[in-house]
Write a protein that holds these residues in place. Structure first.
Motif, PDB file in Angstrom:
ATOM      1  N   VAL A 267      -7.043  -7.661   4.950  1.00 51.39           N
ATOM      2  CA  VAL A 267      -7.242  -7.951   3.527  1.00 51.39           C
ATOM      3  C   VAL A 267      -8.730  -7.978   3.193  1.00 51.39           C
ATOM      4  CG1 VAL A 267      -6.930  -9.695   1.726  1.00 51.39           C
ATOM      5  CG2 VAL A 267      -5.059  -9.195   3.312  1.00 51.39           C
ATOM      6  N   TYR A 268      -9.521  -8.595   4.075  1.00 51.51           N
ATOM      7  CA  TYR A 268     -10.978  -8.646   3.857  1.00 51.51           C
ATOM      8  C   TYR A 268     -11.574  -7.238   3.837  1.00 51.51           C
ATOM      9  CZ  TYR A 268     -15.931  -9.444   4.745  1.00 51.51           C
ATOM     10  OH  TYR A 268     -17.293  -9.421   4.679  1.00 51.51           O
TER      11      TYR A 268
ATOM     12  N   LYS B  34     -14.051  -2.264   1.129  1.00 52.16           N
ATOM     13  CA  LYS B  34     -13.912  -0.852   0.764  1.00 52.16           C
ATOM     14  C   LYS B  34     -12.436  -0.499   0.678  1.00 52.16           C
ATOM     15  CE  LYS B  34     -15.326   3.840   2.029  1.00 52.16           C
ATOM     16  NZ  LYS B  34     -16.032   4.688   3.021  1.00 52.16           N
ATOM     17  N   LEU B  35     -12.023  -0.010  -0.468  1.00 55.96           N
ATOM     18  CA  LEU B  35     -10.619   0.309  -0.712  1.00 55.96           C
ATOM     19  C   LEU B  35     -10.302   1.734  -0.276  1.00 55.96           C
ATOM     20  CD1 LEU B  35      -8.238  -1.261  -2.016  1.00 55.96           C
ATOM     21  CD2 LEU B  35      -8.706  -0.003  -4.123  1.00 55.96           C
ATOM     22  N   SER B  36      -9.194   1.904   0.443  1.00 51.83           N
ATOM     23  CA  SER B  36      -8.746   3.243   0.828  1.00 51.83           C
ATOM     24  C   SER B  36      -7.233   3.223   0.984  1.00 51.83           C
ATOM     25  CB  SER B  36      -9.405   3.693   2.136  1.00 51.83           C
ATOM     26  OG  SER B  36      -8.892   2.986   3.242  1.00 51.83           O
TER      27      SER B  36
ATOM     28  N   ILE C  59      -4.626   0.491   2.820  1.00 48.93           N
ATOM     29  CA  ILE C  59      -3.506  -0.086   2.069  1.00 48.93           C
ATOM     30  C   ILE C  59      -2.181   0.183   2.788  1.00 48.93           C
ATOM     31  CG2 ILE C  59      -2.190   0.066  -0.073  1.00 48.93           C
ATOM     32  CD1 ILE C  59      -4.806   0.666  -1.526  1.00 48.93           C
ATOM     33  N   GLY C  60      -2.020   1.427   3.271  1.00 47.65           N
ATOM     34  CA  GLY C  60      -0.792   1.774   3.995  1.00 47.65           C
ATOM     35  C   GLY C  60      -0.636   0.980   5.280  1.00 47.65           C
ATOM     36  N   THR C  61      -1.748   0.804   6.013  1.00 42.45           N
ATOM     37  CA  THR C  61      -1.707   0.032   7.257  1.00 42.45           C
ATOM     38  C   THR C  61      -1.348  -1.419   6.992  1.00 42.45           C
ATOM     39  OG1 THR C  61      -3.388   1.470   8.253  1.00 42.45           O
ATOM     40  CG2 THR C  61      -3.038  -0.672   9.269  1.00 42.45           C
TER      41      THR C  61
END
Length: 273
Positions: free
Chosen positions: A193-194, A199-201, A205-207
């Motif tokens: 989550v951190y 950095k959003l990817s 998110i899938g992992t």
């Protein structure tokens, strides 16, 4: 479209038949035909031509996963493969960190010489190498102490080995591996989550989504930590799905009173293949 997990598995692995010593139950599981004696498969329930694979008291018959248990086994093995692949990547990362720590000065010198050679090109395109976030991040790595890098490599190696052990245990549907998977995966969820806040990817998110679903599925579906009746309820569910138990119940319903199969301590995945 629903999947017939029993017949799907039997078509790949073959049938499993058993001749119980109890006469009434034995009669319900076999029949004589023009081409020979047939026995019911303990997994899919189809009659199979030929001698049974085993015989003896019904309580000693193999507890073959059927229906939902077989579907659960398929999902566990999918998670097992994912854990082993992750373990391979982590071990490779540990090896890379250890290798880098032993040649840190040489790599640093090579980086600085290449950076110097590339500087005229960067200046031509008005790219400031001295204030580049990427260059800054790389240079910070060179500042790490050798002992720190060794510690990081050791921790990565330990994590990779845990993933390997977890994957092997899940493949064979061991209950201790289910506990290990839940605890180990849940412990790293805050870190994931951190990382998303940094950095959003879509990969991250899938992992994260996969790990959350894995924790909830194993925790609730396998009744860990006493949930939904705990291990006793899980064993009872598996025994209730056993073909022998079903046939005993059918015999009692038909008026032929049979003694219920003695409950013995055996793994709910005695036939995980």
């Amino acid at each position: 479209m629903s999947i017939d997990w029993d017949r799907r598995h039997c078509s790949r692995k073959g049938h499993i038949t058993y001749a119980p010593d109890e006469a009434g139950l034995r009669n319900r599981l076999h029949a004589s035909t023009a081409v020979g004696t047939v026995w019911r498969c303990l997994r899919c329930g189809d009659f199979v031509l030929g001698e049974p694979h085993g015989s003896g008291p019904a309580e000693l018959a193999p507890l073959v996963p059927r229906g939902r248990a077989l579907r659960d086994l398929f999902i566990l093995r999918f998670l097992a493969v994912e854990r082993v692949l992750r373990g391979v990547l982590v071990v490779l990362a540990a090896w890379a960190v250890w290798k880098f720590s032993n040649s840190q000065d040489a790599v640093h010198q090579l980086f600085e010489s290449d950076l110097t050679a590339f500087r005229p090109v960067a200046d031509h395109f008005h790219y400031d190498l001295d204030h580049s976030p990427v260059i800054d991040s790389i240079q910070k790595v060179f500042d790490y102490k050798k002992s720190t890098l060794h510690a990081a490599a050791g921790l990565l190696l330990l994590y990779g080995l845990i993933e390997f052990v977890e994957g092997v245990g899940l493949w064979f549907a061991k209950r201790w591996a289910e506990y290990l998977a839940v605890v180990a995966t849940a412990a790293f969820l805050p870190v994931e989550v951190y990382e998303l806040t940094e950095k959003l990817s879509w990969f991250k998110i899938g992992t994260l989504a996969l790990n959350i679903l894995a924790v909830l599925y194993i925790l609730i579906g396998k009744r860990l930590f006493g949930l939904r009746g705990g291990h006793a309820a899980f064993e009872a569910q598996c025994r209730g799905a056993s073909l022998l138990e079903v046939e005993v119940a059918a015999g009692e319903a038909g008026g032929t009173q049979k003694e219920p199969l003695p409950v013995r301590q055996r793994s709910s995945t005695a036939d995980p293949a």
